[in-house]
Design an enzyme around this catalytic site. Structure first.
Site, short mmCIF file in Angstrom:
data_model
loop_
_atom_site.label_atom_id
_atom_site.label_comp_id
_atom_site.label_asym_id
_atom_site.label_seq_id
_atom_site.Cartn_x
_atom_site.Cartn_y
_atom_site.Cartn_z
N ALA A 55 57.96 74.41 21.63
CA ALA A 55 58.07 74.57 20.18
C ALA A 55 58.94 75.80 19.93
CB ALA A 55 56.68 74.78 19.60
N GLY A 91 55.62 72.60 24.27
CA GLY A 91 55.88 71.42 23.46
C GLY A 91 56.81 70.44 24.14
N GLU A 99 54.59 68.44 26.22
CA GLU A 99 53.74 67.64 25.31
C GLU A 99 54.53 66.44 24.78
OE1 GLU A 99 52.72 71.22 23.01
OE2 GLU A 99 50.62 70.66 23.33
N GLU A 104 51.83 78.17 27.32
CA GLU A 104 51.37 78.76 26.05
C GLU A 104 50.42 79.94 26.25
OE1 GLU A 104 51.79 75.57 26.62
OE2 GLU A 104 52.55 74.53 24.84
C1 3H9 Z 1 54.71 75.81 22.35
O1 3H9 Z 1 55.43 74.99 22.84
C2 3H9 Z 1 53.57 75.47 21.45
C3 3H9 Z 1 53.19 74.03 21.45
O2 3H9 Z 1 52.21 73.77 22.45
C4 3H9 Z 1 52.54 73.60 20.15
C5 3H9 Z 1 53.36 73.62 18.95
C6 3H9 Z 1 52.68 73.00 17.74
N1 3H9 Z 1 61.40 79.10 21.04
O3 3H9 Z 1 64.69 82.82 28.27
P1 3H9 Z 1 66.15 82.66 27.99
C7 3H9 Z 1 65.42 81.41 23.23
S1 3H9 Z 1 54.95 77.47 22.60
C8 3H9 Z 1 62.38 79.83 20.49
O4 3H9 Z 1 67.01 83.85 28.05
P2 3H9 Z 1 66.55 81.09 30.38
C9 3H9 Z 1 65.35 82.83 23.76
O5 3H9 Z 1 64.77 83.69 22.81
C10 3H9 Z 1 56.41 77.57 23.61
N2 3H9 Z 1 63.37 80.39 21.20
O6 3H9 Z 1 66.80 81.47 28.87
C11 3H9 Z 1 66.81 83.12 24.00
O7 3H9 Z 1 67.39 83.40 22.75
P3 3H9 Z 1 68.59 84.46 22.63
C12 3H9 Z 1 56.10 77.30 25.02
C13 3H9 Z 1 63.34 80.24 22.52
O8 3H9 Z 1 67.54 80.04 30.66
C14 3H9 Z 1 67.36 81.79 24.46
O9 3H9 Z 1 66.45 80.81 23.98
N3 3H9 Z 1 57.30 77.52 25.81
C15 3H9 Z 1 62.35 79.50 23.16
O10 3H9 Z 1 66.44 82.30 31.21
C16 3H9 Z 1 67.49 81.66 25.96
O11 3H9 Z 1 66.24 81.99 26.54
C17 3H9 Z 1 57.55 78.68 26.43
O12 3H9 Z 1 56.77 79.60 26.41
C18 3H9 Z 1 61.34 78.91 22.37
N4 3H9 Z 1 60.36 78.17 22.90
O13 3H9 Z 1 65.09 80.43 30.39
C19 3H9 Z 1 58.84 78.75 27.18
N5 3H9 Z 1 62.58 79.52 24.50
O14 3H9 Z 1 69.70 83.90 23.45
C20 3H9 Z 1 59.65 79.91 26.70
C21 3H9 Z 1 63.71 80.23 24.67
O15 3H9 Z 1 68.84 84.49 21.16
N6 3H9 Z 1 60.98 79.93 27.24
N7 3H9 Z 1 64.18 80.67 23.48
O16 3H9 Z 1 68.04 85.74 23.17
C22 3H9 Z 1 61.27 80.19 28.52
O17 3H9 Z 1 60.42 80.38 29.34
C23 3H9 Z 1 62.72 80.27 28.89
O18 3H9 Z 1 63.44 80.51 27.72
C24 3H9 Z 1 63.31 79.03 29.58
C25 3H9 Z 1 64.84 79.23 29.73
C26 3H9 Z 1 62.67 78.88 30.96
C27 3H9 Z 1 63.07 77.78 28.75
#
Ligand code: 3H9
Length: 689
Positions: free
Chosen positions: A60, A99, A102, A122
């Protein structure tokens, strides 16, 4: 946002919301609409859901949490997807997280590429899955395995996901074609395998195991509200029908989004990513190629830094002045790799490859070919200046010259060379092969391309580089010094080491400052105070008696028979009372809250000065440093975020009081803190241009 292509009687929907296809409002709406269209299209029999870029879906959109939600909600989109009369198969080419997983689990089939990473992280954001994850994952793989995955938040590889049953298969080659084939197979079979309808994994044994895991997790971290909520949500899935349990999950999720712990963790997530951007350093700054490295010094630090290079596939030469020290250093590194291979964290082939990338050499001349030279010698300005003036004549033109100093003036080190533009600090934390944080110290004359290269290199080494300016101790150690000083003062005023340590661990640190001092060795601080000045009357008296901590069996605590946890020592407590009397300090008792304020507010104050001086670009950089280098509890968001939650007026008033109570003027609130406190302001959002 969602591209539609039709291939025969199959529609391929491709999510395109760079960089990570986060499921923000616009993407949700676009997906919902595209699904409705292809479901209504008579010519379409099956649907493939794919994504553009390296990440399938990163979850999400975290930045939307806590703000008014725009429909359609993710759970609503997923329910419509699940209810589709036509099979939808997810083609998971990269990370499917939160998400993202999911979404894939609401599909009727899942095919993954070998590089995919699958997980529900999460919990690390202080929440739980909120779009059916706590319900569908247990139905797919059992409540025990699902809880185990969700409570750590660690993703699994595609191979493991297939073994567990999260994805149907892992395919090499054309993922979309494989997903298409699978979707048609399902369409031909006439029945849609919906995860919500499964109950074969909800066996009594799996339930029992889940309850045991849940009890254990809650016991380990009783204050983690989301761990309790996760257990309740999974349990709901075992006791309630699917739709009721999803509603239970949703209610738990919504409550957690408002929880200060989750707010702090989300803040820390974005602060960490923002730290990668340095104000005034354009994205397209040229980089210098880094193909080889040299590390000066084969001690614990030098060896650990060399391992970081070897792990990242960069050949590295470790340089010493003397054969014995070199052999001991290389042996230690080999031993660490052997240990990792034995534990199974790397394969034997990886161990051999990594060891093979590290070469030992004698004499600085051996650094001549390296693209980057990192000096990890003794923490002494004379030693460092000598090394750098020699390196100036030895290193090839354009090589980056870095010092791993933890305190010293990098401008003064750079000044002994004729190429100060190539010099910067790279302050790794011990053990360097484990700790993610690196303070990248930008000296006055460091060239932009050198800084940009160092930041890129940090990422290649799998580190978290944060740019800081030159001052004594940079950001982390400069603030730590404030805490140490406050700790000594508290001892004199009557708080005992175990009381202070207990207050600090109750605050959320894994260790209190005195247990930590005993572990690191009290001789270290003692020597550095001798070199750099400063007095810690209690710690110095202990060190003078040869009480260096765990390694001598006695420090602030006693460690009889090699014990790892210290016990109180009446002698130390008597010594503290004696020193207090000598200094004429009246003693009283302190509550845990008072102890925390006395220790942490001066750190916040120093953080404010660090911001005023432009040593850190933003409060979030300071918080990222403290969470990742000093074990500040992430759920408190770092010292500056925490101070915002306490209220800066409270912090400033308390500091003024401490200054008058202790007679230490340096405790007076910094001008920035005074201003923000008067305005009712916060550190959040402050930026140095
Ligand atoms: C969820 O899903 C809740 C649901 O269960 C229910 C909902 C109802 N959202 O990390 P990076 C941005 S909670 C917004 O450097 P990488 C990040 O800020 C979510 N932005 O890349 C950055 O922005 P900027 C559960 C996000 O290649 C850019 O993307 N998911 C999100 O090293 C690049 O990110 C997580 O906790 C997001 N979800 O790694 C996963 N994700 O360039 C969180 C990233 O402006 N994300 N951004 O600074 C990660 O672990 C890593 O970003 C990922 C990529 C492995 C995906």
């Amino acid at each position: 946002m969602v591209r539609q292509e039709v291939d025969g009687d199959v529609a391929v929907l491709t999510l395109a919301n760079p960089p990570v296809n986060a499921l923000g409002a616009a993407l949700r709406a676009s997906l919902d609409e595209a699904l409705a269209q292809v479901i209504a299209d008579q010519a379409i029999r099956a649907i493939v859901l794919a994504a553009e870029g390296k990440v399938f879906v990163g979850g999400a959109d975290i930045s939307e949490f806590g703000k008014p939600q725009h429909p359609p909600s993710l759970p609503d989109v997923l329910e419509r997807l699940d209810a589709s009369p036509k099979p939808v198969v997810a083609a998971i080419g990269g990370a499917a997280l939160g998400g993202g997983l999911e979404l894939a689990m609401a599909c009727h089939g899942r095919i993954a590429a070998p590089s995919a990473k699958i997980g529900l992280p999460e919990i690390k954001l202080g929440i739980i899955p909120g779009a059916g994850g706590t319900q569908r994952l247990p139905r797919l793989i059992g409540p025990d395995a699902a809880f185990a995955m969700m409570v750590t938040g660690e993703p699994v590889s595609a191979e493991k996901a297939a073994a567990l049953g999260i994805v149907d298969s892992v395919v090499l080659g054309d993922l979309v074609a494989a997903a298409r084939t699978r979707a048609l197979e399902i369409a031909d079979s006439g029945t849609l395998p919906r995860v919500r309808d499964r109950s074969d994994k909800l066996t009594p044994e799996a339930r029992e195991k889940f309850e045991a895991l849940a009890a254990d997790a809650v016991k380990r971290d009783p204050d983690a509200t989301n761990v309790h909520a996760l257990a309740r949500a999974v349990r709901a899935g075992l006791e309630q029908d699917f739709d009721t349990a999803v509603a239970t999950e949703r209610a738990e999720f919504r409550a957690l989004v408002e929880d200060p712990r989750s707010q702090a963790l989300r803040y820390a997530f974005f602060a960490e990513r923002e730290a990668a951007r340095v104000p005034g350093l354009p994205k397209d700054t040229p980089r210098r190629p880094i193909r080889t490295a040299a590390v000066i010094g084969a001690g614990t630090m030098g060896g650990g830094i060399a391992m970081c290079f070897a792990n990242a596939g960069i050949p590295v030469t470790v340089i010493e002045t003397e054969g014995g020290a070199l052999a001991r250093g290389l042996d230690r590194v080999k031993g660490l790799y052997a240990g990792s291979a034995k534990r199974g964290s790397i394969t034997e082939a990886q161990r051999d490859e990594r060891v093979g990338r590290i070469t030992g050499a004698l004499g600085l001349e051996q650094a001549g070919e390296a693209d980057i030279v990192i000096e990890a010698a003794f923490e002494d300005m004379g030693v460092k200046r000598e090394i750098f003036s020699k390196l100036d004549t030895i290193a090839k033109p354009g090589a980056i010259l870095a010092s791993n100093t933890s305190y010293l003036d990098v401008n003064a080190i750079a000044a002994v060379t004729n190429r100060p533009q190539d010099v910067l600090g790279l302050h790794f934390f011990s053990p360097a092969n484990v700790m993610r944080l690196v303070e990248v110290v930008r000296a006055e004359k460091t060239a932009p391309d050198v800084l940009a290269t160092a930041l890129d290199l940090g990422k290649r080494l799998n580190k978290l580089p944060v740019t800081v300016g030159v001052c004594f101790g940079f950001v982390g150690n400069r603030m730590l010094e404030r805490r140490s000083r406050a700790g000594e003062r508290l001892l004199l005023e009557g708080a005992l080491p175990h009381e202070i340590d207990a207050a600090v661990t109750a605050f959320g640190f894994r260790m209190g400052p005195f247990a930590m001092g005993d572990l690191a060795g009290l001789d270290i601080g003692w020597r550095s105070r001798k070199d750099f000045g400063g007095r810690a009357p209690v710690a110095d008296s202990l060190a003078e008696q040869g009480r260096f901590g765990q390694k001598t069996g006695r420090g602030f605590y006693l460690y009889p028979d090699g014990a790892r946890t210290g016990t109180r020592d009446p002698e130390v407590e008597a010594l503290i009372a004696r020193v207090a009397a000598e200094h004429g300090v009246a003693r009283r008792s302190f509550t845990p809250d008072e102890i925390v304020a006395r220790l942490m507010y001066p750190m916040v104050n120093e953080g404010a000065r660090i911001l005023e001086e432009g040593i850190a670009a933003r409060p979030g950089d300071i918080d990222t440093i403290w969470i990742n280098g000093y074990n500040w509890p992430a759920w408190r968001g770092g010292p500056m975020h925490w101070a915002d939650t306490v209220g800066l007026k409270t912090v400033a008033e308390a500091l003024s009081r401490f200054a008058s109570e202790t007679g230490d003027d340096s405790q007076e609130p910094a001008p920035l803190l005074t201003r923000l406190a008067a305005e009712g302001g916060r550190f959040a959002g402050l930026k140095n241009a």
